[in-house]
Design a protein around this motif. Sequence first.
Motif, PDB file in Angstrom:
ATOM      1  N   LEU A   1       0.847  -1.185   0.000  1.00  0.00           N
ATOM      2  CA  LEU A   1       0.000   0.000   0.000  1.00  0.00           C
ATOM      3  C   LEU A   1       0.882   1.233   0.000  1.00  0.00           C
ATOM      4  O   LEU A   1       1.849   1.328   0.764  1.00  0.00           O
ATOM      5  CB  LEU A   1      -0.921   0.012   1.218  1.00  0.00           C
ATOM      6  CG  LEU A   1      -2.005  -1.064   1.249  1.00  0.00           C
ATOM      7  CD1 LEU A   1      -2.768  -0.971   2.555  1.00  0.00           C
ATOM      8  CD2 LEU A   1      -2.963  -0.909   0.082  1.00  0.00           C
TER       9      LEU A   1
ATOM     10  N   LYS B   1       0.920   5.726  -0.257  1.00  0.00           N
ATOM     11  CA  LYS B   1       0.090   6.901  -0.050  1.00  0.00           C
ATOM     12  C   LYS B   1       0.006   7.722  -1.328  1.00  0.00           C
ATOM     13  O   LYS B   1       1.008   7.983  -1.976  1.00  0.00           O
ATOM     14  CB  LYS B   1       0.656   7.774   1.072  1.00  0.00           C
ATOM     15  CG  LYS B   1       0.476   7.185   2.453  1.00  0.00           C
ATOM     16  CD  LYS B   1       0.958   8.157   3.505  1.00  0.00           C
ATOM     17  CE  LYS B   1       0.720   7.606   4.916  1.00  0.00           C
ATOM     18  NZ  LYS B   1       1.164   8.554   5.947  1.00  0.00           N
ATOM     19  N   SER B   2      -1.219   8.092  -1.675  1.00  0.00           N
ATOM     20  CA  SER B   2      -1.429   9.034  -2.766  1.00  0.00           C
ATOM     21  C   SER B   2      -1.712  10.395  -2.156  1.00  0.00           C
ATOM     22  O   SER B   2      -2.502  10.520  -1.225  1.00  0.00           O
ATOM     23  CB  SER B   2      -2.624   8.597  -3.613  1.00  0.00           C
ATOM     24  OG  SER B   2      -2.988   9.633  -4.497  1.00  0.00           O
TER      25      SER B   2
ATOM     26  N   CYS C   1      -9.581  12.856  -2.960  1.00  0.00           N
ATOM     27  CA  CYS C   1     -10.700  12.530  -3.852  1.00  0.00           C
ATOM     28  C   CYS C   1     -11.251  13.808  -4.463  1.00  0.00           C
ATOM     29  O   CYS C   1     -11.462  14.796  -3.766  1.00  0.00           O
ATOM     30  CB  CYS C   1     -11.787  11.810  -3.051  1.00  0.00           C
ATOM     31  SG  CYS C   1     -13.264  11.458  -3.998  1.00  0.00           S
TER      32      CYS C   1
ATOM     33  N   ILE D   1      -4.764   9.073   0.456  1.00  0.00           N
ATOM     34  CA  ILE D   1      -5.584   7.885   0.241  1.00  0.00           C
ATOM     35  C   ILE D   1      -4.659   6.692   0.087  1.00  0.00           C
ATOM     36  O   ILE D   1      -3.649   6.761  -0.614  1.00  0.00           O
ATOM     37  CB  ILE D   1      -6.435   8.046  -1.032  1.00  0.00           C
ATOM     38  CG1 ILE D   1      -7.331   9.279  -0.907  1.00  0.00           C
ATOM     39  CG2 ILE D   1      -7.258   6.796  -1.314  1.00  0.00           C
ATOM     40  CD1 ILE D   1      -7.941   9.696  -2.215  1.00  0.00           C
TER      41      ILE D   1
ATOM     42  N   LYS E   1      -3.763   3.263  -1.506  1.00  0.00           N
ATOM     43  CA  LYS E   1      -4.160   2.477  -2.670  1.00  0.00           C
ATOM     44  C   LYS E   1      -3.102   1.424  -2.961  1.00  0.00           C
ATOM     45  O   LYS E   1      -1.906   1.635  -2.704  1.00  0.00           O
ATOM     46  CB  LYS E   1      -4.376   3.375  -3.877  1.00  0.00           C
ATOM     47  CG  LYS E   1      -3.128   4.075  -4.393  1.00  0.00           C
ATOM     48  CD  LYS E   1      -3.449   4.890  -5.628  1.00  0.00           C
ATOM     49  CE  LYS E   1      -2.182   5.527  -6.194  1.00  0.00           C
ATOM     50  NZ  LYS E   1      -2.486   6.305  -7.409  1.00  0.00           N
ATOM     51  N   PRO E   2      -3.545   0.270  -3.473  1.00  0.00           N
ATOM     52  CA  PRO E   2      -2.580  -0.798  -3.718  1.00  0.00           C
ATOM     53  C   PRO E   2      -1.751  -0.521  -4.959  1.00  0.00           C
ATOM     54  O   PRO E   2      -2.224   0.078  -5.922  1.00  0.00           O
ATOM     55  CB  PRO E   2      -3.472  -2.021  -3.921  1.00  0.00           C
ATOM     56  CG  PRO E   2      -4.752  -1.466  -4.424  1.00  0.00           C
ATOM     57  CD  PRO E   2      -4.903  -0.117  -3.772  1.00  0.00           C
ATOM     58  N   THR E   3      -0.490  -0.940  -4.906  1.00  0.00           N
ATOM     59  CA  THR E   3       0.329  -0.940  -6.108  1.00  0.00           C
ATOM     60  C   THR E   3       0.161  -2.290  -6.791  1.00  0.00           C
ATOM     61  O   THR E   3      -0.290  -3.254  -6.182  1.00  0.00           O
ATOM     62  CB  THR E   3       1.808  -0.727  -5.772  1.00  0.00           C
ATOM     63  OG1 THR E   3       2.235  -1.778  -4.896  1.00  0.00           O
ATOM     64  CG2 THR E   3       2.021   0.612  -5.071  1.00  0.00           C
TER      65      THR E   3
END
Length: 354
Positions: A4, A6-7, A11, A22, A24-26
Motif C-alpha cells: 500500500l 500513499k497518494s 478525492c 488515500i 491504494k494498492p500498487t
Amino acid sequence: MPSLVKSQNPCNHIGCDKKGPIMKPTVAPFPTTRLRRMRATPALRRLARQNVLTTNDLIWPIFVMDGEDTETPVPSMPGVTRKTVDRAVVAAKEAHALGIPAICIFPYTGMEARTEDCEMAWDPDNVSNRTIRAIKDAVPDIAIMTDIALDPYNINGHDGFVENGEIVNDRTVEALVKMALAQAEAGADILGPSDMMDGRIAAIRSALESDKYQNVTILSYTAKYASSFYGPFRDAVGASSALTGDKNTYQMDPANSDEALRLVERDLNEGADMIMVKPGMPYLDICRRVKDTFGVPTYAYQVSGEYAMLMAAAENGWLDSDKVILESLLSFKRAGCDGILTYFAPRIAKALSG
C-alpha cells in the motif's frame, strides 16, 4: 502481496468528503501479476464480471396511433412501427412474457390534429390515455411509463407553448400538470416529463399529492440535451414537419456537464423519484457523474438516432448486430445506470433468455 502506498491526491469527486492521503494498492510486477489469468475461461470471466445486463434493466418505448389493428413502419427506424391501441396491447403482452418490467408510450399525431392550444395533450380520451387504460386492463402487472411534453400535439412542434417566437415556461407548466393528471387518472405508473421547462417537477408532484396520486412515480428527463440524435424519433411522432426553429432555449447545451448536476439536484428536491439522461451513449460521462454524485435511480435513453445508426450498420453487414447491441447496453450499466429505455428491448430480452 501488493503493498500500500500513499497518494497525495485527495478525492476530487463532487460530494466526496474524503480528506488527506488515500491508501491504494500498487500492482506487483510481471509475472507475479498476470491479469489475463482472470480472463482465461468463461467461468473465470463470469466470476470477475462487474456489470450484468438483465431484462430487469429494460424499458421498451413504443409509438401509438389512432386506428384499429394496424402497424405503420417508421422508415428511419428499421423494425420499429407505430401501433394502434389494440396492437400496443399485443406488444405489452409480449413485453410482459419476456420479463420486461415497463413499457413507455409515445403518441403519433398528424398535423391535422395539432393546435396552438395543445388541448388534446390532456384529453382523457387521447390515444396515449386510451392505450394506458387498454394495457392496464389486459396486462395489469406491467409498469406503464408516459411522456409529458406538448410537442406531439403542438402545431409548432415544440415541447411548450410558443408566444411571439418564444417558448414560454410558466404557462407551459400549467398545461403539463393537466397532462400529468390525465395520465395518472388513466392508470400510468411512471410519468416522464421530457419538456425541460423550469419548475415542472414541483408543480406535477404537488398536483399528484393533492389529487390522491401520491404513489405515481416521476422519472424526470433531467439532463435532456439539445441533440441531433433525435431526428428519427421526431419522424415517428410526426413532429419533424411541425417543428419551427430549434429547442436550444430549453434543452441542454451538449457542451455542458456541471449544469446537469444542478438540474438533477433541483429535480430531486422538487419530487422526482428517478433521473433520466438523454441521449445515452454520447452522454455516458453524465450518467456516471449523476450516479457518483447523488446515488439515485439513474436511467438513460438509447435514443432513435443511436438505434438507427446501429441498425443501419448491422443491415449493411458492417457490425454483428446482437453483439454490438448488447455491448452498447452494457456500457450504460458500466456508467452507473439502473436501467435503459431502448427500442431493442424485446430483441435483447429474447437474446438474454436464449
